[in-house]
Design a protein around this motif. Sequence first.
Motif, PDB file in Angstrom:
ATOM      1  N   UNK B  74       0.821  -1.221   0.000  1.00 43.09           N
ATOM      2  CA  UNK B  74       0.000   0.000   0.000  1.00 43.09           C
ATOM      3  C   UNK B  74       0.851   1.264   0.000  1.00 43.09           C
ATOM      4  N   UNK B  75       0.253   2.317  -0.582  1.00 46.50           N
ATOM      5  CA  UNK B  75       0.820   3.654  -0.469  1.00 46.50           C
ATOM      6  C   UNK B  75      -0.008   4.386   0.577  1.00 46.50           C
ATOM      7  N   UNK B  76       0.635   4.752   1.669  1.00 45.77           N
ATOM      8  CA  UNK B  76      -0.064   5.422   2.769  1.00 45.77           C
ATOM      9  C   UNK B  76       0.442   6.856   2.866  1.00 45.77           C
ATOM     10  N   UNK B  77      -0.487   7.797   3.065  1.00 43.64           N
ATOM     11  CA  UNK B  77      -0.076   9.201   3.164  1.00 43.64           C
ATOM     12  C   UNK B  77      -0.704   9.850   4.383  1.00 43.64           C
ATOM     13  N   UNK B  78       0.074  10.730   5.023  1.00 39.31           N
ATOM     14  CA  UNK B  78      -0.435  11.531   6.148  1.00 39.31           C
ATOM     15  C   UNK B  78      -0.327  13.005   5.784  1.00 39.31           C
ATOM     16  N   UNK B  79      -1.377  13.750   6.096  1.00 42.41           N
ATOM     17  CA  UNK B  79      -1.356  15.186   5.788  1.00 42.41           C
ATOM     18  C   UNK B  79      -2.388  15.932   6.627  1.00 42.41           C
ATOM     19  N   UNK B  80      -2.244  17.255   6.724  1.00 41.62           N
ATOM     20  CA  UNK B  80      -3.239  18.044   7.464  1.00 41.62           C
ATOM     21  C   UNK B  80      -4.515  18.151   6.651  1.00 41.62           C
ATOM     22  N   UNK B  81      -5.613  18.603   7.276  1.00 38.94           N
ATOM     23  CA  UNK B  81      -6.835  18.879   6.514  1.00 38.94           C
ATOM     24  C   UNK B  81      -6.497  19.774   5.327  1.00 38.94           C
ATOM     25  N   UNK B  82      -7.182  19.556   4.230  1.00 40.54           N
ATOM     26  CA  UNK B  82      -6.822  20.220   2.984  1.00 40.54           C
ATOM     27  C   UNK B  82      -7.334  21.662   2.941  1.00 40.54           C
ATOM     28  N   UNK B  83      -6.638  22.508   2.188  1.00 37.77           N
ATOM     29  CA  UNK B  83      -6.987  23.927   2.110  1.00 37.77           C
ATOM     30  C   UNK B  83      -6.850  24.482   0.689  1.00 37.77           C
ATOM     31  N   UNK B  84      -7.223  23.653  -0.286  1.00 42.04           N
ATOM     32  CA  UNK B  84      -7.131  24.118  -1.670  1.00 42.04           C
ATOM     33  C   UNK B  84      -8.330  24.954  -2.084  1.00 42.04           C
ATOM     34  N   UNK B  85      -8.446  25.125  -3.383  1.00 41.11           N
ATOM     35  CA  UNK B  85      -9.601  25.821  -3.951  1.00 41.11           C
ATOM     36  C   UNK B  85      -9.498  27.321  -3.906  1.00 41.11           C
TER      37      UNK B  85
ATOM     38  N   UNK C   2     -12.891  16.184 -17.288  1.00 38.60           N
ATOM     39  CA  UNK C   2     -11.441  16.190 -17.207  1.00 38.60           C
ATOM     40  C   UNK C   2     -10.974  17.060 -16.049  1.00 38.60           C
ATOM     41  N   UNK C   3      -9.817  16.709 -15.519  1.00 36.22           N
ATOM     42  CA  UNK C   3      -9.213  17.472 -14.432  1.00 36.22           C
ATOM     43  C   UNK C   3      -7.758  17.730 -14.792  1.00 36.22           C
ATOM     44  N   UNK C   4      -7.292  18.900 -14.431  1.00 38.66           N
ATOM     45  CA  UNK C   4      -5.893  19.239 -14.694  1.00 38.66           C
ATOM     46  C   UNK C   4      -5.304  19.919 -13.482  1.00 38.66           C
ATOM     47  N   UNK C   5      -4.085  19.523 -13.131  1.00 35.82           N
ATOM     48  CA  UNK C   5      -3.331  20.191 -12.073  1.00 35.82           C
ATOM     49  C   UNK C   5      -2.114  20.773 -12.751  1.00 35.82           C
ATOM     50  N   UNK C   6      -1.935  22.075 -12.651  1.00 33.66           N
ATOM     51  CA  UNK C   6      -0.872  22.697 -13.447  1.00 33.66           C
ATOM     52  C   UNK C   6      -0.288  23.930 -12.772  1.00 33.66           C
ATOM     53  N   UNK C   7       0.948  24.242 -13.154  1.00 32.69           N
ATOM     54  CA  UNK C   7       1.611  25.458 -12.678  1.00 32.69           C
ATOM     55  C   UNK C   7       1.075  26.684 -13.408  1.00 32.69           C
ATOM     56  N   UNK C   8       0.754  26.513 -14.691  1.00 31.42           N
ATOM     57  CA  UNK C   8       0.404  27.628 -15.559  1.00 31.42           C
ATOM     58  C   UNK C   8      -0.982  28.195 -15.245  1.00 31.42           C
ATOM     59  N   UNK C   9      -1.165  29.448 -15.590  1.00 33.44           N
ATOM     60  CA  UNK C   9      -2.468  30.081 -15.505  1.00 33.44           C
ATOM     61  C   UNK C   9      -3.388  29.491 -16.585  1.00 33.44           C
ATOM     62  N   UNK C  10      -4.679  29.794 -16.490  1.00 26.47           N
ATOM     63  CA  UNK C  10      -5.629  29.299 -17.494  1.00 26.47           C
ATOM     64  C   UNK C  10      -6.484  30.455 -17.991  1.00 26.47           C
ATOM     65  N   UNK C  82      -4.455  25.073  -9.941  1.00 22.62           N
ATOM     66  CA  UNK C  82      -3.039  25.399 -10.046  1.00 22.62           C
ATOM     67  C   UNK C  82      -2.282  25.028  -8.785  1.00 22.62           C
ATOM     68  N   UNK C  83      -0.997  24.770  -8.952  1.00 19.83           N
ATOM     69  CA  UNK C  83      -0.100  24.502  -7.830  1.00 19.83           C
ATOM     70  C   UNK C  83       1.136  25.384  -8.002  1.00 19.83           C
ATOM     71  N   UNK C  84       1.973  25.402  -6.974  1.00 19.56           N
ATOM     72  CA  UNK C  84       3.185  26.216  -7.034  1.00 19.56           C
ATOM     73  C   UNK C  84       2.938  27.625  -6.527  1.00 19.56           C
ATOM     74  N   UNK C  85       3.843  28.540  -6.836  1.00 18.38           N
ATOM     75  CA  UNK C  85       3.732  29.902  -6.306  1.00 18.38           C
ATOM     76  C   UNK C  85       2.664  30.712  -7.027  1.00 18.38           C
ATOM     77  N   UNK C  86       1.895  31.489  -6.259  1.00 22.70           N
ATOM     78  CA  UNK C  86       0.824  32.316  -6.817  1.00 22.70           C
ATOM     79  C   UNK C  86       0.836  33.688  -6.146  1.00 22.70           C
ATOM     80  N   UNK C  87       0.566  34.709  -6.930  1.00 26.63           N
ATOM     81  CA  UNK C  87       0.539  36.072  -6.404  1.00 26.63           C
ATOM     82  C   UNK C  87      -0.909  36.504  -6.140  1.00 26.63           C
ATOM     83  N   UNK C  88      -1.080  37.552  -5.301  1.00 29.03           N
ATOM     84  CA  UNK C  88      -2.447  38.062  -5.079  1.00 29.03           C
ATOM     85  C   UNK C  88      -3.157  38.366  -6.399  1.00 29.03           C
ATOM     86  N   UNK C  89      -4.444  38.083  -6.417  1.00 27.83           N
ATOM     87  CA  UNK C  89      -5.314  38.282  -7.593  1.00 27.83           C
ATOM     88  C   UNK C  89      -5.130  37.249  -8.700  1.00 27.83           C
TER      89      UNK C  89
END
Lengths: 85, 85, 152, 152
Positions: B74-85, C2-10, C82-89
């Motif tokens: 298995x691949x097991x991962x630990x991380x904090x609650x997510x904060x994306x979006x 579809x889903x994409x994870x990327x450094x670049x803007x869109x 997006x992932x990586x560094x991002x600036x305000x706005x």
Amino acid sequence: MKIKLFYFARLKETLNYSTEDLTLPDEPYTILKLKALLAKRGDTWGQMLMGKLKVRAAINHELVDDHASIADGDEVAFFPPVTGG
Amino acid sequence: MKIKLFYFARLKETLNYSTEDLTLPDEPYTILKLKALLAKRGDTWGQMLMGKLKVRAAINHELVDDHASIADGDEVAFFPPVTGG
Amino acid sequence: MSVRVQLEDFDVGFEISQLRKSHNSIGAVVSFVGLVRDLNERDTVTQLTLEHYPGMTEKSLMAIIAQAKTRWHVEDALIIHRVGPLMPNEQIVLVAVTSAHRGDAFSACEFIMDYLKTDAPFWKKEITPQGAHWVEVKSSDDMAKNRWNNKN
Amino acid sequence: MSVRVQLEDFDVGFEISQLRKSHNSIGAVVSFVGLVRDLNERDTVTQLTLEHYPGMTEKSLMAIIAQAKTRWHVEDALIIHRVGPLMPNEQIVLVAVTSAHRGDAFSACEFIMDYLKTDAPFWKKEITPQGAHWVEVKSSDDMAKNRWNNKN
């Protein structure tokens, strides 16, 4: 009193009228009373304004109901329920 | 059994570990039991995995709770609650 | 789907036009764009860094879309994060949903965003003049997700 | 806050980027695009014509945005509605809302569309191989609007 009348969509097409200037007797007029007056112009007018067809009205660009009062100089419009968007 | 471990975000930074291969005794292991094992590595590990900090776990890319069973490979991962979006 | 994870803007306009292609029964397109705000609770954010869990991210985003499709009529859906560094706005995330009907498109798009906020493995780190810190989870995000359990 | 009624098509990406300008506390942009579907209940639509009530249209759209602003935190909002002849798959309407928070942006955008559907003076006429007819009102549109009265 004098008012300006507008008709839109199915009403405009069927009545073959898009706008007219109308002079009403100097007595209180509601939308309903105006519709009854216009309905006397003939069968098509009666069907369009007082028949099964739902008609909506606006006074000076505001949606109103049958009991709204009309004042001298008002812009009154009749049209079917809206279908934009 | 052998598993692959991943750490993310605050955990990765604090533990200074992003990934490791781990060989566990051949007995049933849940996420909770694995956390308890790792917590013995030291205070920081204990605080990160068994402390006040909420930790979420995933097995093979699926979020799981403490009672989920770990299997060989298995691949097991630990991380904090997510904060994306 | 579809889903994409990327450094670049869109480019939102381009992505929406691509999503619409080859679908003729679309009446509604709802899109959400999430942006880096320059004000957070504490300080002025000068930069943001987004970390993610490669592999799991894509899988979880696809699972969220699949779940939305079981609840609403969705013609097609797209998530770009997006992932990586991002600036305000700067733009962080795009969710776009096409459907025959607007109600389905609105609900599915908001549902996907609410689930993304609690289930997709992304983590934000804010860099401010006072130092860097990991963004704290907001309880409002859990509430936003949980209210879908009480709705049809 | 702005509303536009126009014959010309619009570019969603450009409009959104314009709407975002000079606002720094925007965290969310929700947009809705309505399209001409090539299938209606009865026939294949070959063309659509949109009529409106100049003057009242702009006023009613501004009033709808103003109402949304009393209910949710809205940074800015834009409505573009096209009139005149339209072909299947063409864009009819754009509603875009910016806000600090996504919940407000989603609710305000959907509210504006639901009210636009029942209160803004636009009328669609469909041209099909079988002839032209004015589009009938859908009771689902009244329901969509009325549910906002039972929500906070």
